[in-house]
Design an enzyme around this catalytic site. Sequence first.
Site, PDB file in Angstrom:
ATOM      1  N   GLY A  13       3.652  21.382 -15.457  1.00 15.27           N
ATOM      2  CA  GLY A  13       3.581  22.375 -16.528  1.00 15.27           C
ATOM      3  C   GLY A  13       2.988  21.692 -17.734  1.00 15.27           C
ATOM      4  N   HIS A  14       1.738  22.005 -18.046  1.00 14.19           N
ATOM      5  CA  HIS A  14       1.040  21.338 -19.147  1.00 14.19           C
ATOM      6  C   HIS A  14       0.798  22.339 -20.278  1.00 14.19           C
ATOM      7  CE1 HIS A  14      -0.645  18.204 -16.085  1.00 14.19           C
ATOM      8  NE2 HIS A  14       0.671  18.216 -16.166  1.00 14.19           N
ATOM      9  N   THR A  15       1.270  21.988 -21.463  1.00 18.24           N
ATOM     10  CA  THR A  15       1.196  22.912 -22.603  1.00 18.24           C
ATOM     11  C   THR A  15       0.067  22.521 -23.540  1.00 18.24           C
ATOM     12  OG1 THR A  15       3.598  22.896 -22.454  1.00 18.24           O
ATOM     13  CG2 THR A  15       2.636  24.038 -24.355  1.00 18.24           C
ATOM     14  N   LYS A  60      -1.606  18.262 -23.920  1.00 11.92           N
ATOM     15  CA  LYS A  60      -2.142  18.185 -25.282  1.00 11.92           C
ATOM     16  C   LYS A  60      -3.241  17.116 -25.375  1.00 11.92           C
ATOM     17  CE  LYS A  60      -1.823  16.516 -29.761  1.00 11.92           C
ATOM     18  NZ  LYS A  60      -1.346  16.486 -31.110  1.00 11.92           N
ATOM     19  N   THR A  96      11.376  21.342  -8.202  1.00  8.59           N
ATOM     20  CA  THR A  96      10.981  22.575  -8.890  1.00  8.59           C
ATOM     21  C   THR A  96      11.014  23.773  -7.931  1.00  8.59           C
ATOM     22  OG1 THR A  96       8.666  22.142  -8.388  1.00  8.59           O
ATOM     23  CG2 THR A  96       9.479  21.330 -10.506  1.00  8.59           C
ATOM     24  N   GLY A 145       7.314  12.370 -16.587  1.00 11.16           N
ATOM     25  CA  GLY A 145       6.618  13.639 -16.775  1.00 11.16           C
ATOM     26  C   GLY A 145       6.865  14.221 -18.148  1.00 11.16           C
ATOM     27  N   ASP A 146       6.096  15.270 -18.468  1.00 10.40           N
ATOM     28  CA  ASP A 146       6.232  15.992 -19.739  1.00 10.40           C
ATOM     29  C   ASP A 146       6.020  15.104 -20.957  1.00 10.40           C
ATOM     30  OD1 ASP A 146       6.872  18.253 -18.213  1.00 10.40           O
ATOM     31  OD2 ASP A 146       8.989  17.687 -18.155  1.00 10.40           O
ATOM     32  N   GLU A 147       5.131  14.144 -20.827  1.00  8.22           N
ATOM     33  CA  GLU A 147       4.856  13.215 -21.929  1.00  8.22           C
ATOM     34  C   GLU A 147       3.939  13.841 -22.977  1.00  8.22           C
ATOM     35  OE1 GLU A 147       4.254  12.526 -18.737  1.00  8.22           O
ATOM     36  OE2 GLU A 147       5.364  10.730 -18.133  1.00  8.22           O
ATOM     37  N   GLY A 148       3.318  14.978 -22.620  1.00  6.99           N
ATOM     38  CA  GLY A 148       2.332  15.596 -23.520  1.00  6.99           C
ATOM     39  C   GLY A 148       0.917  15.412 -22.983  1.00  6.99           C
ATOM     40  N   LYS A 149       0.812  15.307 -21.649  1.00  7.90           N
ATOM     41  CA  LYS A 149      -0.514  15.100 -21.027  1.00  7.90           C
ATOM     42  C   LYS A 149      -1.457  16.255 -21.350  1.00  7.90           C
ATOM     43  CE  LYS A 149       1.564  14.772 -17.029  1.00  7.90           C
ATOM     44  NZ  LYS A 149       2.994  14.672 -17.406  1.00  7.90           N
ATOM     45  N   GLN A 201       2.791  15.048 -13.519  1.00  5.48           N
ATOM     46  CA  GLN A 201       4.037  14.284 -13.405  1.00  5.48           C
ATOM     47  C   GLN A 201       3.904  12.943 -14.153  1.00  5.48           C
ATOM     48  OE1 GLN A 201       2.857  15.751 -10.077  1.00  5.48           O
ATOM     49  NE2 GLN A 201       3.845  17.484 -11.015  1.00  5.48           N
ATOM     50  N   THR A 221      10.223  25.169 -15.019  1.00  8.40           N
ATOM     51  CA  THR A 221      11.479  25.769 -14.554  1.00  8.40           C
ATOM     52  C   THR A 221      12.426  26.142 -15.696  1.00  8.40           C
ATOM     53  OG1 THR A 221      12.394  23.558 -14.310  1.00  8.40           O
ATOM     54  CG2 THR A 221      11.438  24.542 -12.332  1.00  8.40           C
TER      55      THR A 221
HETATM   56  P1  GDP Z   1       2.938  17.515 -19.976  1.00 11.68           P
HETATM   57  O1  GDP Z   1       3.592  18.034 -18.751  1.00 11.68           O
HETATM   58  O2  GDP Z   1       2.873  16.028 -20.008  1.00 11.68           O
HETATM   59  O3  GDP Z   1       1.608  18.158 -20.258  1.00 11.68           O
HETATM   60  O4  GDP Z   1       3.909  17.933 -21.190  1.00 11.68           O
HETATM   61  P2  GDP Z   1       4.582  19.380 -21.433  1.00 11.68           P
HETATM   62  O5  GDP Z   1       3.545  20.314 -21.915  1.00 11.68           O
HETATM   63  O6  GDP Z   1       5.381  19.789 -20.250  1.00 11.68           O
HETATM   64  O7  GDP Z   1       5.640  19.012 -22.546  1.00 11.68           O
HETATM   65  C1  GDP Z   1       5.260  18.474 -23.778  1.00 11.68           C
HETATM   66  C2  GDP Z   1       5.729  19.427 -24.897  1.00 11.68           C
HETATM   67  O8  GDP Z   1       5.645  18.766 -26.145  1.00 11.68           O
HETATM   68  C3  GDP Z   1       4.856  20.675 -25.041  1.00 11.68           C
HETATM   69  O9  GDP Z   1       5.658  21.735 -25.480  1.00 11.68           O
HETATM   70  C4  GDP Z   1       3.848  20.277 -26.116  1.00 11.68           C
HETATM   71  O10 GDP Z   1       3.334  21.391 -26.836  1.00 11.68           O
HETATM   72  C5  GDP Z   1       4.729  19.426 -26.999  1.00 11.68           C
HETATM   73  N1  GDP Z   1       4.023  18.332 -27.718  1.00 11.68           N
HETATM   74  C6  GDP Z   1       2.993  17.561 -27.289  1.00 11.68           C
HETATM   75  N2  GDP Z   1       2.719  16.607 -28.201  1.00 11.68           N
HETATM   76  C7  GDP Z   1       3.604  16.772 -29.212  1.00 11.68           C
HETATM   77  C8  GDP Z   1       3.866  16.056 -30.422  1.00 11.68           C
HETATM   78  O11 GDP Z   1       3.235  15.060 -30.751  1.00 11.68           O
HETATM   79  N3  GDP Z   1       4.900  16.513 -31.201  1.00 11.68           N
HETATM   80  C9  GDP Z   1       5.652  17.606 -30.872  1.00 11.68           C
HETATM   81  N4  GDP Z   1       6.628  17.966 -31.681  1.00 11.68           N
HETATM   82  N5  GDP Z   1       5.434  18.289 -29.747  1.00 11.68           N
HETATM   83  C10 GDP Z   1       4.427  17.874 -28.909  1.00 11.68           C
HETATM   84  P1  IMO Z   2       4.414  17.537 -15.506  1.00  7.91           P
HETATM   85  O1  IMO Z   2       3.028  17.442 -14.918  1.00  7.91           O
HETATM   86  C1  IMO Z   2       8.680  16.715 -15.120  1.00  7.91           C
HETATM   87  C2  IMO Z   2      10.279  16.544 -11.050  1.00  7.91           C
HETATM   88  C3  IMO Z   2      11.274  17.623 -10.666  1.00  7.91           C
HETATM   89  C4  IMO Z   2      12.141  16.842  -9.682  1.00  7.91           C
HETATM   90  C5  IMO Z   2      11.129  15.951  -8.968  1.00  7.91           C
HETATM   91  C6  IMO Z   2      10.669  16.513  -7.614  1.00  7.91           C
HETATM   92  O2  IMO Z   2       4.631  18.765 -16.293  1.00  7.91           O
HETATM   93  O3  IMO Z   2       4.773  16.284 -16.208  1.00  7.91           O
HETATM   94  P2  IMO Z   2       9.004  18.462  -6.940  1.00  7.91           P
HETATM   95  O4  IMO Z   2       9.055  19.929  -7.209  1.00  7.91           O
HETATM   96  O5  IMO Z   2       7.773  17.791  -7.461  1.00  7.91           O
HETATM   97  O6  IMO Z   2       9.267  18.120  -5.503  1.00  7.91           O
HETATM   98  O7  IMO Z   2      10.259  17.859  -7.759  1.00  7.91           O
HETATM   99  O8  IMO Z   2      10.012  15.854  -9.844  1.00  7.91           O
HETATM  100  N1  IMO Z   2       8.993  17.046 -11.561  1.00  7.91           N
HETATM  101  C7  IMO Z   2       8.643  17.018 -12.857  1.00  7.91           C
HETATM  102  N2  IMO Z   2       9.337  16.641 -13.950  1.00  7.91           N
HETATM  103  N3  IMO Z   2       7.389  17.101 -15.245  1.00  7.91           N
HETATM  104  C8  IMO Z   2       6.671  17.461 -14.155  1.00  7.91           C
HETATM  105  O9  IMO Z   2       5.352  17.712 -14.213  1.00  7.91           O
HETATM  106  C9  IMO Z   2       7.305  17.469 -12.893  1.00  7.91           C
HETATM  107  N4  IMO Z   2       6.909  17.771 -11.640  1.00  7.91           N
HETATM  108  C10 IMO Z   2       7.941  17.500 -10.841  1.00  7.91           C
HETATM  109  O10 IMO Z   2      12.017  18.076 -11.774  1.00  7.91           O
HETATM  110  O11 IMO Z   2      13.017  15.995 -10.385  1.00  7.91           O
HETATM  111 MG    MG Z   3       5.169  19.280 -18.193  1.00 10.39          MG
END
Ligand code: GDP
Ligand code: IMO
Ligand code: MG
Length: 421
Positions: A40-42, A18, A126, A12-16, A221, A298
């Site tokens: 949580g998508h930013t 964006k 979460t 998760g949080d790979e930057g989906k 995720q 969170t």
């Molecule tokens: P998601 O859940 O996959 O959508 O990712 P998140 O939004 O939770 O976390 C990715 C974070 O990295 C966010 O704060 C984005 O604004 C930031 N981000 C995305 N792409 C880049 C990048 O190429 N470089 C940097 N420095 N930040 C980035």
């Molecule tokens: P995005 O879409 C990162 C993790 C939680 C926990 C596990 C189970 O932003 O990438 P849950 O509340 O789903 O039952 O929690 O999954 N988790 C994430 N970690 N990014 C997320 O979403 C997540 N959604 C759930 O931290 O380890």
């Molecule tokens: Mg996220």
Amino acid sequence: MTINLVLGTQWGDEGKGKIVDYYSADVDYVVRFQGGNNAGHTIKVGDEVYKLHITPSGVIQGRIGVIGNGCVIDPEVLIHELNDLTKRGIKPQLLISDRANIIMPYHKILDGAEEQFLGEKKIGTTKRGIGPCYSDKISRNGIRTIDLIDPDTLEKKLDVILPIKQKILDAYEINNKLDKKEILKAYTDFGKQLKSYITFTHIELNKAIQKGKNILFEGAQGTMLDVDYGTYPYTTSSHTIAGGACIGAGIGPKHIDDIIGIVKAYTTRVGEGPMPTELFDRTGKHLAEIGHEFGTTTSRPRRCGWLDLVVVRQSCMISGITKLAITKLDVLDGLKDVKICTSYMLNDKKIDYFPADIKKVEKCKPIYQEFNGWDKINKNTLKFSDLPKNAQKYLKFIEKKLKVPITIVSIGPGRNETINV
Ligand code: GDP
Ligand code: IMO
Ligand code: MG
């Protein structure tokens, strides 16, 4: 017509968010097909930063957002998000599946109770009620969006469900009396507020396909949080892989063109469970600091480590990933050396697959390939060939090992900080 799918290949949080926003420029619909407000998508547009949890990211570009049947919805959170976007000048166009399951108050209470009961063995969820809501869906005790706009059905369902949930809360010794009248009133009211969005989204989407519209599916995720293929039981409760899109939106697999795997240039994870390349040293701290690695949902600190290609290779295989988008490459700026894990040592044996047995995963020691680092990526870079030579080598190695072409390199959170390869 193009129908593409964006998926997270790690934890998760790979930057989906964006990348979905970037691709949304050319699409008609952006569809969430699994998960809920655990995501949580930013999205950063100029100086504006949007953090979306359940609303599809494409609404920021003015596209029609669809919340598919595979999602779980906390109506209070969704309404709050929609109001917030409207206040900020974005009027979201939204369609919500009549079949999506609703996160109820007892799901949120139970999520906390189960975690507390597990103690040291907790998942680190979460606490948004995701697991308990999906459990009820599968055991056929769920409340669906369609029920919110039919108070009689909702009441009849609550009459059956609430006494059982109350017994469970009592067993956990939680002093919380579930009040049917209060819940019925609140959720009927949510239904009134959401009624105009609720529809048979699977029919709408299939009609859109027939009309040749462009559709983008937005995964939440990541593959390692998939309930079957992730680090079970330290996973979420839905299918985050490509197959999840067909089930969670009601479209046939033959319609999908490209499956785009989002790969953060290093690895992060929030919550408990093993992560073979986790770093506990200064470099781990450096990645967390420079990458601002704090959970969007969170605010918990994310654990950081080197890129793990055993993980990403499995993700590419399971989802049939056809293109890669590498994100946050800029976060590796200034490191003397950078490493990529290519396989693991497990009990003196080299393995290149991800074990199902969590005890084995805990024992896996990464085998690394080392690369020389680079100084600083110019944020105005538009061409792959203008990236520092060592960064190019790092990316070429990933491409070669995964046998999937890199088509996007992200070098910053903003829309413009994106290289089309
Ligand atoms: P998601 O859940 O996959 O959508 O990712 P998140 O939004 O939770 O976390 C990715 C974070 O990295 C966010 O704060 C984005 O604004 C930031 N981000 C995305 N792409 C880049 C990048 O190429 N470089 C940097 N420095 N930040 C980035
Ligand atoms: P995005 O879409 C990162 C993790 C939680 C926990 C596990 C189970 O932003 O990438 P849950 O509340 O789903 O039952 O929690 O999954 N988790 C994430 N970690 N990014 C997320 O979403 C997540 N959604 C759930 O931290 O380890
Ligand atoms: Mg996220």
